[in-house]
Scaffold this motif. Structure first.
Motif, PDB file in Angstrom:
ATOM      1  N   GLU A 374      13.638  -0.498 -20.804  1.00  0.00           N
ATOM      2  CA  GLU A 374      13.974  -1.886 -21.121  1.00  0.00           C
ATOM      3  C   GLU A 374      14.098  -2.726 -19.860  1.00  0.00           C
ATOM      4  N   ARG A 375      14.701  -2.161 -18.814  1.00  0.00           N
ATOM      5  CA  ARG A 375      14.840  -2.902 -17.568  1.00  0.00           C
ATOM      6  C   ARG A 375      13.476  -3.176 -16.943  1.00  0.00           C
ATOM      7  N   ALA A 376      12.595  -2.179 -16.942  1.00  0.00           N
ATOM      8  CA  ALA A 376      11.258  -2.361 -16.389  1.00  0.00           C
ATOM      9  C   ALA A 376      10.494  -3.433 -17.161  1.00  0.00           C
ATOM     10  N   GLU A 377      10.655  -3.439 -18.468  1.00  0.00           N
ATOM     11  CA  GLU A 377       9.961  -4.446 -19.273  1.00  0.00           C
ATOM     12  C   GLU A 377      10.506  -5.833 -18.978  1.00  0.00           C
ATOM     13  N   THR A 378      11.814  -5.941 -18.778  1.00  0.00           N
ATOM     14  CA  THR A 378      12.420  -7.246 -18.456  1.00  0.00           C
ATOM     15  C   THR A 378      11.859  -7.791 -17.147  1.00  0.00           C
ATOM     16  N   ILE A 414       2.516  -5.940 -22.358  1.00  0.00           N
ATOM     17  CA  ILE A 414       3.171  -5.089 -21.363  1.00  0.00           C
ATOM     18  C   ILE A 414       3.561  -3.797 -22.057  1.00  0.00           C
ATOM     19  N   GLU A 415       2.935  -2.697 -21.663  1.00  0.00           N
ATOM     20  CA  GLU A 415       3.143  -1.407 -22.320  1.00  0.00           C
ATOM     21  C   GLU A 415       3.791  -0.454 -21.317  1.00  0.00           C
ATOM     22  N   ILE A 416       4.964   0.021 -21.661  1.00  0.00           N
ATOM     23  CA  ILE A 416       5.789   0.819 -20.763  1.00  0.00           C
ATOM     24  C   ILE A 416       5.950   2.230 -21.314  1.00  0.00           C
ATOM     25  N   GLY A 417       5.714   3.223 -20.476  1.00  0.00           N
ATOM     26  CA  GLY A 417       6.047   4.598 -20.826  1.00  0.00           C
ATOM     27  C   GLY A 417       4.895   5.400 -21.331  1.00  0.00           C
ATOM     28  N   ALA A 418       4.361   5.051 -22.517  1.00  0.00           N
ATOM     29  CA  ALA A 418       3.299   5.822 -23.162  1.00  0.00           C
ATOM     30  C   ALA A 418       2.509   4.886 -24.068  1.00  0.00           C
ATOM     31  N   ASP A 475      -5.115  -3.506 -17.265  1.00  0.00           N
ATOM     32  CA  ASP A 475      -6.279  -3.115 -18.051  1.00  0.00           C
ATOM     33  C   ASP A 475      -7.029  -4.390 -18.420  1.00  0.00           C
ATOM     34  N   LEU A 476      -8.137  -4.646 -17.714  1.00  0.00           N
ATOM     35  CA  LEU A 476      -8.873  -5.897 -17.874  1.00  0.00           C
ATOM     36  C   LEU A 476      -9.457  -6.028 -19.277  1.00  0.00           C
ATOM     37  N   ALA A 477      -9.988  -4.941 -19.823  1.00  0.00           N
ATOM     38  CA  ALA A 477     -10.661  -5.009 -21.119  1.00  0.00           C
ATOM     39  C   ALA A 477      -9.705  -5.410 -22.239  1.00  0.00           C
ATOM     40  N   ARG A 480      -3.792  -6.080 -20.677  1.00  0.00           N
ATOM     41  CA  ARG A 480      -2.460  -5.485 -20.798  1.00  0.00           C
ATOM     42  C   ARG A 480      -2.073  -4.821 -19.480  1.00  0.00           C
ATOM     43  N   LEU A 481      -0.792  -4.756 -19.249  1.00  0.00           N
ATOM     44  CA  LEU A 481      -0.232  -4.031 -18.118  1.00  0.00           C
ATOM     45  C   LEU A 481       0.199  -2.662 -18.614  1.00  0.00           C
ATOM     46  N   ILE A 482      -0.293  -1.620 -17.950  1.00  0.00           N
ATOM     47  CA  ILE A 482       0.059  -0.247 -18.310  1.00  0.00           C
ATOM     48  C   ILE A 482       0.998   0.306 -17.239  1.00  0.00           C
ATOM     49  N   VAL A 483       2.172   0.745 -17.652  1.00  0.00           N
ATOM     50  CA  VAL A 483       3.171   1.327 -16.754  1.00  0.00           C
ATOM     51  C   VAL A 483       3.545   2.692 -17.318  1.00  0.00           C
ATOM     52  N   THR A 484       3.146   3.758 -16.646  1.00  0.00           N
ATOM     53  CA  THR A 484       3.437   5.088 -17.171  1.00  0.00           C
ATOM     54  C   THR A 484       4.892   5.470 -16.927  1.00  0.00           C
TER      55      THR A 484
END
Length: 672
Positions: A374-378, A414-418, A475-477, A480-484
């Protein structure tokens, strides 16, 4: 050198001799004090060395090592976390997926069991190949091997449909060779011939291990190489495969039956579980040649080729004789390695290859707390808001481009984690008796799940990286931002540190990546997700002028560890511009969330940025990166973006004109 006249020099000596003892003592005291105080503070001379002094002292490069860096240490920590997870799953699994993973892990670590297993894991596949009697039997055998994750004769995989970015389609492409580059099979220089001699010996070893008689090895290896050479001659050179647009051509599945009767491509798709009505097959001439080969080459030669490909693909997961044969050629000859990785590392790599999404599911559950997500997404959302504001005031953009950028950033996910996806984890039970058998079970499962994403509405549900692999990317296509999950740990994100450090490291990396949505790369895809450029010629020219100024900030700076080698501004300008943008956006997000931060917080922000980039490189690795890397070396990746920030100079008291704070007229700002 200026020489004083002798009379003046004698006069100075006399004046000095007439000084009182107290005055002389005061003079020595002032002189001594000046010697202890440097003209420029270390933070204002080389902030990378100043901020990372402890790391650089503690992390020297060991003999034989190529590099060490803070981010490499993060990746190693993520690997150790995976090992810890697998050990726990092996000892006390908490669910069905952990039971599968624990058994897979245990079977790989039990080298005695692997040795006893010998070639038994591939025996059913070899029997399937041995059943080939006629030309029409070849294509079903090829399809069966693709089903278990062993691509032979050609490659087939799921990827974006370049005409409809919300879907995946199946791509037929060239492949099926034991050597990646088709040119190896046709070049005649001495070095190539030497490698091919070693390759011939490797093919013979695998054929012997999969059932060939000693007296037939040389002749049978020649047949394998003959068939691979024919495939290679029908293949395109690797440089021609780099442009996705040149290797994309939609074809209706129903139109594959007549041109490729011997390959039986329609039946192939059914065997893979693909129900879509469209595929990409860009090189029709290549597949026409493959079709002719299936119809003209005797089944016995195909059986040798297929047996060799199975043995080669599975060699790293079988008994010692297979593993040593594979490493002698693929490790020593092709990669220049002296020894294979430790056994645990080999098994971990195998599990990630065959069952990576399973491991990712459990990794996220174990290592990504909800509060961290949640903090990373904020922070990421706050940085995106600052990018929206920066675009709105950017004089380089016209109103149409600003509107398109706003629409694109408003839609940016914004996609965080998986990734968001539903996988079917129903898998044949693995058990602990056969590592090679488990590898085939897991590979079959992963291939099945990959094939299931072919079709409309599936593209955004998949990432091109696993959650347990450290990655943060735009992810240009899919805009979205991908954060593993794996990237959300120090030095990128430290939940225990003050917010300033979270913005200075993670926030700046987010800003770097999000800037790609509206830069020279992002301009190629519009807010609707169509491959439609949305800049005017004037806007392109303005960006090029800015990029040239960024390149000038790096051009000619000494490359660390190398004499007479300089950084190429042209090579690093795109990544450099994104770093400039990332720091500016993160600082704006930080000061918006915490107005008028104290000096300690301001310094923590910039220290966190520096903490991302400490590294030690061997001379060979440094030379390779200097020649072609698009990323600046760590010292300049730290310092050059910071030099552009007035807030950095204020935080550390660096005056204009010092190395870390050039005069304002020389600085480059991405967002006015």
């Amino acid at each position: 050198m200026i020489r004083r006249p002798l009379v003046c020099a004698l006069a100075l000596c006399l004046i000095a001799g007439l000084a009182t003892p107290d005055a002389d003592a005061q003079r020595r005291k002032r002189s001594s004090g000046k010697a202890r105080t440097p003209a420029v503070a270390p933070a204002c001379t080389d902030f990378h060395a100043f901020a990372n002094a402890d790391w650089l002292k503690a992390n020297t490069l060991l003999p034989g090592a190529d590099s060490i860096s803070a981010l490499e240490q993060l990746a190693e920590r993520a690997r150790q976390q995976q090992v810890d997870l697998l050990n726990a799953a092996m000892q006390a699994p908490q669910n069905d997926v952990q039971k599968l993973l624990g058994d897979f892990w245990a079977s790989g670590l039990d080298e005695a069991a692997v040795e006893r297993d010998g070639a038994r894991p591939i025996a059913p596949l070899l029997s399937r190949i041995d059943a080939i009697k006629r030309a029409k039997d070849v294509a079903p055998a090829v399809a069966a091997l693709h089903q278990v994750g062993i691509p032979v004769l050609f490659n087939f995989g799921a990827d974006l449909d370049l005409q409809e970015l919300d879907r995946h389609i199946g791509y037929f492409s060239q492949g099926g060779l034991g050597l990646v580059d088709p040119a190896w099979y046709t070049r005649t220089d001495a070095d190539t011939r030497a490698v091919m001699t070693r390759y011939d010996a490797y093919v013979q070893k695998i054929l012997a291990l999969t059932g060939s008689k000693p007296e037939r090895l040389a002749a049978e290896a020649r047949q394998v190489l003959d068939l691979e050479t024919r495939i290679a001659r029908a293949s395109k050179p690797l440089p021609e495969l780099r442009d996705p647009r040149r290797n994309y051509a939609r074809v209706a599945v129903k139109d594959l039956a007549k041109p490729y009767r011997n390959l039986q491509l329609v039946e192939f798709l059914k065997a893979q579980g693909v129900k879509d009505d469209t595929v990409s097959l860009a090189d029709a001439a290549h597949f026409a040649q493959l079709d002719k080969l299936v119809g003209s080459i005797k089944p016995e030669q195909w059986k040798l080729y297929l047996r060799w490909r199975v043995g080669d693909a599975m060699a790293p997961y079988l008994a010692k004789a297979f593993r040593e044969a594979s490493f002698d050629f693929r490790g020593r000859v092709l990669q220049g390695l002296q020894a294979p990785p430790p056994r645990a590392r080999q098994v971990l790599d195998a599990i990630n290859l065959a069952a990576g999404p399973m491991l990712g599911r459990e990794y996220v559950a174990r290592y990504l707390p909800t509060a961290t997500r949640e903090r990373a997404e904020t922070v990421a959302r706050q940085v995106r808001e600052q990018l929206l504001a920066a675009v709105a005031r950017d004089p380089r953009f016209g109103e149409a481009a600003k509107a398109e950028a706003r629409a694109k950033l408003a839609k940016l996910a914004i996609e965080i984690g998986a990734p968001r996806r539903d996988l079917d984890y129903s898998v044949q039970p693995m058990g602990r008796g056969s590592f090679g058998g488990n590898m085939l079970i897991a590979s079959t499962w992963r291939h099945r799940e990959e094939m299931r994403r072919i079709g409309r509405g599936n593209a955004e549900r998949r990432w091109n990286v696993l959650p347990q692999e450290p990655s943060l990317a735009y992810d240009l296509a899919h805009n979205r931002l991908i954060v593993t999950a794996a990237i959300l740990q120090p030095p990128v994100f430290d939940a225990a540190r003050e917010p300033a450090a979270q913005y200075g490291a993670f926030g700046a990396l987010v800003g770097h990546e999000l800037s790609h949505a509206v830069d020279a790369r992002g301009r190629l895809v519009n807010a609707k997700g169509d491959a439609a450029p949305w800049w005017t010629p004037a806007e392109i020219a303005a960006w090029e002028a800015l990029a040239a100024r960024v390149a000038g900030q790096y051009e000619g700076r000494p490359y660390p560890g190398l004499s007479s080698v300089r950084v190429s501004g042209a090579n690093v300008r795109e990544m450099g511009a994104a770093d400039f943008a990332g720091l500016e956006l993160a600082w704006a997000a930080f000061t918006a969330a915490q107005p008028n931060p104290p000096q300690a917080a301001r310094q923590a922000f910039f220290r966190a940025w520096a903490g991302l980039w400490p590294q030690q490189l061997s001379a060979e690795t440094a030379a390779q990166r200097a020649a072609g890397s698009v990323y600046p070396p760590g010292v300049w990746r730290t310092n050059v973006p910071l030099m552009q920030q007035p807030a950095f100079g204020e935080a550390f008291g660096c005056k204009p004109g010092t190395p870390m704070q050039p005069n304002p007229t020389q600085a480059v700002r991405l967002w006015p």
